[in-house]
Motif scaffolding. Structure first.
Motif, PDB file in Angstrom:
ATOM      1  N   UNK A  45       2.453  42.946  24.728  1.00 30.50           N
ATOM      2  CA  UNK A  45       1.945  44.158  24.084  1.00 30.50           C
ATOM      3  C   UNK A  45       3.012  45.255  24.045  1.00 30.50           C
ATOM      4  N   UNK A  46       3.744  45.418  25.146  1.00 26.14           N
ATOM      5  CA  UNK A  46       4.777  46.449  25.186  1.00 26.14           C
ATOM      6  C   UNK A  46       5.868  46.179  24.155  1.00 26.14           C
ATOM      7  N   UNK A  47       6.252  44.917  24.018  1.00 30.02           N
ATOM      8  CA  UNK A  47       7.265  44.570  23.019  1.00 30.02           C
ATOM      9  C   UNK A  47       6.761  44.821  21.608  1.00 30.02           C
ATOM     10  N   UNK A  48       5.534  44.440  21.335  1.00 31.29           N
ATOM     11  CA  UNK A  48       4.985  44.639  19.990  1.00 31.29           C
ATOM     12  C   UNK A  48       4.846  46.119  19.652  1.00 31.29           C
ATOM     13  N   UNK A  49       4.678  46.949  20.674  1.00 29.57           N
ATOM     14  CA  UNK A  49       4.505  48.379  20.440  1.00 29.57           C
ATOM     15  C   UNK A  49       5.751  49.080  19.938  1.00 29.57           C
ATOM     16  N   UNK A  50       6.922  48.482  20.170  1.00 28.52           N
ATOM     17  CA  UNK A  50       8.164  49.138  19.747  1.00 28.52           C
ATOM     18  C   UNK A  50       8.970  48.297  18.761  1.00 28.52           C
ATOM     19  N   UNK A 157       4.903  58.294  14.676  1.00 30.27           N
ATOM     20  CA  UNK A 157       4.320  57.655  15.865  1.00 30.27           C
ATOM     21  C   UNK A 157       2.864  57.305  15.612  1.00 30.27           C
ATOM     22  N   UNK A 158       2.128  58.227  14.999  1.00 27.46           N
ATOM     23  CA  UNK A 158       0.710  57.973  14.701  1.00 27.46           C
ATOM     24  C   UNK A 158       0.560  56.738  13.814  1.00 27.46           C
ATOM     25  N   UNK A 159       1.367  56.663  12.767  1.00 31.08           N
ATOM     26  CA  UNK A 159       1.280  55.533  11.836  1.00 31.08           C
ATOM     27  C   UNK A 159       1.631  54.218  12.516  1.00 31.08           C
ATOM     28  N   UNK A 160       2.472  54.268  13.544  1.00 29.83           N
ATOM     29  CA  UNK A 160       2.835  53.044  14.265  1.00 29.83           C
ATOM     30  C   UNK A 160       1.736  52.607  15.225  1.00 29.83           C
ATOM     31  N   UNK A 163      -2.125  51.543  12.273  1.00 29.53           N
ATOM     32  CA  UNK A 163      -1.575  51.182  10.963  1.00 29.53           C
ATOM     33  C   UNK A 163      -2.565  51.248   9.808  1.00 29.53           C
ATOM     34  N   UNK A 164      -3.809  51.695  10.054  1.00 32.32           N
ATOM     35  CA  UNK A 164      -4.751  51.840   8.947  1.00 32.32           C
ATOM     36  C   UNK A 164      -4.406  53.030   8.056  1.00 32.32           C
ATOM     37  N   UNK A 165      -3.485  53.900   8.531  1.00 31.98           N
ATOM     38  CA  UNK A 165      -3.021  55.040   7.754  1.00 31.98           C
ATOM     39  C   UNK A 165      -1.517  54.905   7.569  1.00 31.98           C
TER      40      UNK A 165
END
Length: 425
Positions: A45-50, A157-160, A163-165
């Protein structure tokens, strides 16, 4: 779910860094949901987050902002606004706000604006007879336009996270609220200038304003390069941010000739440091967001909000109050990555437009920059002004109220921000 909540608040109360709080809370939640077998999910999860392509834009935006600071653009913007508004009572107060509006289109970060503008404007205001507390207050409160006017690191950051926005929609939706914030601050500044009989800065003319404006034109093209490329479909956010950084380097080295190799290196160092903080927060938030999704906390939050009131107006105002209170203990980015995965699905489930609520949430959390006891921009401005933090807080009240008014207006009339993004559909 109970173990994660206990770990979260316990670590927060003892002053643990927020990124570690989110990771440890996610670990506690994973253990409760699936035992030791779920721990392997945390690293993934941490890897996918960045690892999102969009996030490559973050260091480029930070780098561009630092280059603008080092190249001395702030002085040019101040000179132009002084020439334009010099005859108006309280001119330097209004100039401070207008410079922040221009600067926000270049940096997208409140603290950068506070430091760059504050180091020049606060001493100048003090010399003209403004109190140190007021000088700090107007600098800090105008700086928080930065995360609203695109390009905005907070919006990327919000868009990351959600991702619905798309970041394009967020950028377009932030333009009107940013101008509303500027107008509200100018109204407050005008009232304060009349009440305290603040001085005029000096004579000015359109010729002087034009002469001061011309040197700023190449630099002011930066936001048009970024937004024009993105909104016009000519480039992605990442490509536009990279081109803006290259363009800024060329301006500083060859046109303004104020950017030395030493300053360029310092900009790179600052970019790496700030980017590291942002990316660690994102990695940690993904762990907590995964747990929130699996545990059903978002669904429970929607039920709680609906139980308090079934009136949409009351619901969104109560959520705003919650977000503002959260800003008393957390800075903007940590607060965003903590609450967005919980509140956004809950508010969408209650029938709110996701883009509208995204802007409302960013506006409300943005107040954390000037909300004590955290209030990083207000604290920074008070240090530059050499005044007690408590006095700066008191002086910021009229500007704080103007920001609250904008949040209420945007919350109750979503059409104000949704019409512009609709043009790019």
């Amino acid at each position: 779910m109970t173990s994660a909540i206990v770990v979260f608040f316990l670590l927060l109360l003892i002053g643990t860094p927020i990124a570690l709080v989110m990771v440890m809370s996610g670990l506690g939640g994973a253990m409760q949901l699936g035992g030791v077998n779920f721990l392997g999910i945390i690293a993934d999860r941490m890897l996918s987050g960045v690892s999102g392509y969009l996030l490559m834009a973050v260091p480029y935006f930070i780098f561009t902002a630092e280059l603008m600071n080092q190249a001395g653009l702030t002085e040019r913007l101040i000179a132009f606004n002084n020439a334009l508004l010099g005859r108006v009572r309280g001119a330097l107060s209004h100039v401070n706000i207008m410079v922040s509006l221009f600067f926000s289109g270049l940096t997208g970060a409140a603290i950068t604006d506070t430091v760059a503008v504050g180091k020049i404007m606060i001493p100048a205001m003090k010399r003209q007879g403004y109190t140190p507390a007021y000088s700090a207050a107007v600098t800090a409160c105008s700086s928080i336009i930065g995360p609203i006017i695109p390009p905005s690191v907070v919006m990327v950051v919000y868009a990351s996270i959600l991702p619905n926005i798309s970041v394009l929609e967020l950028f377009a939706a932030g333009i009107v609220p940013g101008f509303l914030m500027t107008a509200a601050l100018l109204v407050a500044s005008g009232f304060m200038a009349w009440w305290f009989r603040f001085p005029r800065h000096g004579d000015s003319s359109l010729k002087a304003a034009a002469r001061a404006f011309l040197p700023t034109v190449p630099a002011l093209l930066v936001p048009f390069i970024i937004l024009g490329g993105i909104l016009g479909g000519l480039s992605t956010v990442t490509e536009a941010s990279a081109f803006a950084a290259v363009y800024t380097i060329l301006l500083g080295l060859f046109l303004y000739r104020s950017l030395t190799w030493k300053k360029l290196w310092q900009s790179l160092v600052t970019t790496v440091q700030f980017s590291g903080v942002v990316f660690f927060l994102l990695a940690a938030s993904t762990v907590l967001g995964w747990f929130v999704t699996r545990s059903g906390i978002a669904r429970d939050a929607a039920s709680m909000i609906a139980a308090v009131s079934d009136d949409p107006t009351m619901q969104i105002l109560l959520v705003n109050l919650l977000l503002i209170l959260l800003g008393m203990v957390l800075d903007v980015l940590p607060a965003l990555v903590v609450v967005a995965p919980v509140l956004v699905p809950a508010m969408i489930q209650l029938g709110f437009d996701p883009l509208h609520f995204a802007i409302v949430m960013i506006l409300a959390l943005n107040l954390a920059n000037i909300t004590p006891p955290v209030g990083m921009t207000l604290m920074t401005a008070s240090q530059i002004a050499g005044v007690a933090y408590e006095k700066a807080i008191a002086a910021s009240v009229p500007f704080y109220l103007s920001h609250l008014a904008v949040i209420v207006i945007i919350s109750l009339w979503p059409g104000l921000i949704l019409w512009l993004p609709a043009l790019f559909d």
